[in-house]
Design a protein around this motif. Structure first.
Motif, short mmCIF file in Angstrom:
data_model
loop_
_atom_site.label_atom_id
_atom_site.label_comp_id
_atom_site.label_asym_id
_atom_site.label_seq_id
_atom_site.Cartn_x
_atom_site.Cartn_y
_atom_site.Cartn_z
N ASN A 37 0.89 -1.34 0.05
CA ASN A 37 0.01 0.05 0.00
C ASN A 37 0.80 1.40 0.01
OD1 ASN A 37 -2.80 -1.09 -0.16
ND2 ASN A 37 -2.52 -1.93 2.11
N THR A 38 2.08 1.34 0.15
CA THR A 38 3.05 2.32 0.02
C THR A 38 3.49 2.58 -1.35
OG1 THR A 38 4.99 1.20 0.55
CG2 THR A 38 3.80 2.02 2.32
N PRO B 288 -2.27 -8.12 -7.34
CA PRO B 288 -3.29 -7.12 -7.44
C PRO B 288 -3.79 -6.83 -6.13
CG PRO B 288 -4.08 -9.53 -7.75
CD PRO B 288 -2.42 -9.63 -7.73
N LEU B 289 -4.07 -5.55 -6.09
CA LEU B 289 -4.59 -4.89 -4.84
C LEU B 289 -6.03 -4.72 -4.77
CD1 LEU B 289 -1.82 -2.06 -4.33
CD2 LEU B 289 -1.72 -4.64 -3.41
N HIS C 1 -7.19 -9.82 -5.33
CA HIS C 1 -6.51 -9.20 -3.89
C HIS C 1 -6.14 -10.72 -3.31
CE1 HIS C 1 -5.05 -7.18 -0.63
NE2 HIS C 1 -5.63 -7.67 -0.03
N GLY C 2 -4.81 -10.76 -2.93
CA GLY C 2 -4.52 -11.91 -2.14
C GLY C 2 -3.77 -13.02 -2.82
N ASP C 3 -3.79 -12.73 -4.19
CA ASP C 3 -3.11 -13.73 -5.24
C ASP C 3 -1.87 -13.02 -5.49
OD1 ASP C 3 -5.18 -15.29 -5.03
OD2 ASP C 3 -6.15 -14.22 -6.87
N PHE C 4 -0.94 -13.87 -6.06
CA PHE C 4 0.14 -13.25 -6.66
C PHE C 4 0.77 -14.26 -7.72
CE2 PHE C 4 2.33 -15.96 -3.62
CZ PHE C 4 3.47 -16.36 -4.33
N VAL D 252 -8.25 -2.06 -12.04
CA VAL D 252 -7.24 -2.95 -11.47
C VAL D 252 -6.06 -1.90 -10.91
CG1 VAL D 252 -5.45 -4.68 -11.71
CG2 VAL D 252 -7.70 -4.95 -12.95
N ARG D 253 -5.91 -2.02 -9.53
CA ARG D 253 -4.58 -1.59 -8.99
C ARG D 253 -3.68 -2.92 -8.73
NH1 ARG D 253 -5.21 0.03 -3.80
NH2 ARG D 253 -3.45 1.10 -3.94
#
Length: 153
Positions: free
Chosen positions: A32-33, A75-76, A120-123, A144-145
């Motif tokens: 998030n930064t 993904p955020l 979110h939660g995946d990579f 998408v972020r």
């Protein structure tokens, strides 16, 4: 290619020393930064950038790959379909490729590929042999972020 859940990221330690360092950053506090300007953790060896986009229809998408870096896509928010194909089975599009930026585009229309939906939660880790078609729609457009890490091999 590696597809996993952020909570299990540490399971992939030992593949490459810089991947191990990147895995330490796969947490919400760090993610998030990250902004749209690259955040360098280890100079050009390891950095991350926030990507903001709307997913696109298949007819405008193409495969890309890198030779000097591997990518971690995180993904955020939103949902994105990524298609993965084996680079030796694709045709390089030299007109679009930018070797000076380690960006290689491939133009095959219907290659054998796998599709993965990231939320979110995946990579996803894409190695040099993993051509990836990003920004794919799942059920229509999605904002998408996503943070993309670049790791020099």
């Amino acid at each position: 290619m590696i597809v996993g859940k952020l909570k299990d990221a540490a399971d992939y330690r030992g593949i490459h020393p810089m991947l191990d360092k990147a895995l330490d950053y796969l947490n919400d506090a760090f993610l998030n930064t990250v902004g749209t300007e690259s955040t360098h953790m280890e100079g050009q060896e390891l950095y991350a950038t926030l990507n903001l986009f709307e997913t696109q229809p298949d007819d405008v998408l193409f495969f890309e790959a890198h030779r000097d870096y591997l990518d971690i896509h995180v993904p955020l928010s939103g949902e994105e379909r990524m298609d993965i194909a084996y680079t030796p089975e694709l045709s390089l599009n030299e007109a679009v490729s930018k070797p000076e930026n380690d960006f290689y585009a491939y133009s095959d229309k219907n290659p054998d590929h796998q599709s993965i939906v990231l939320r979110h939660g995946d990579f996803l880790v894409a190695f040099p042999s993993d051509a990836h078609r990003v920004k794919g729609q799942v059920n229509g457009p999605s904002d998408v972020r996503k943070v993309v890490f670049k790791i020099k091999l």
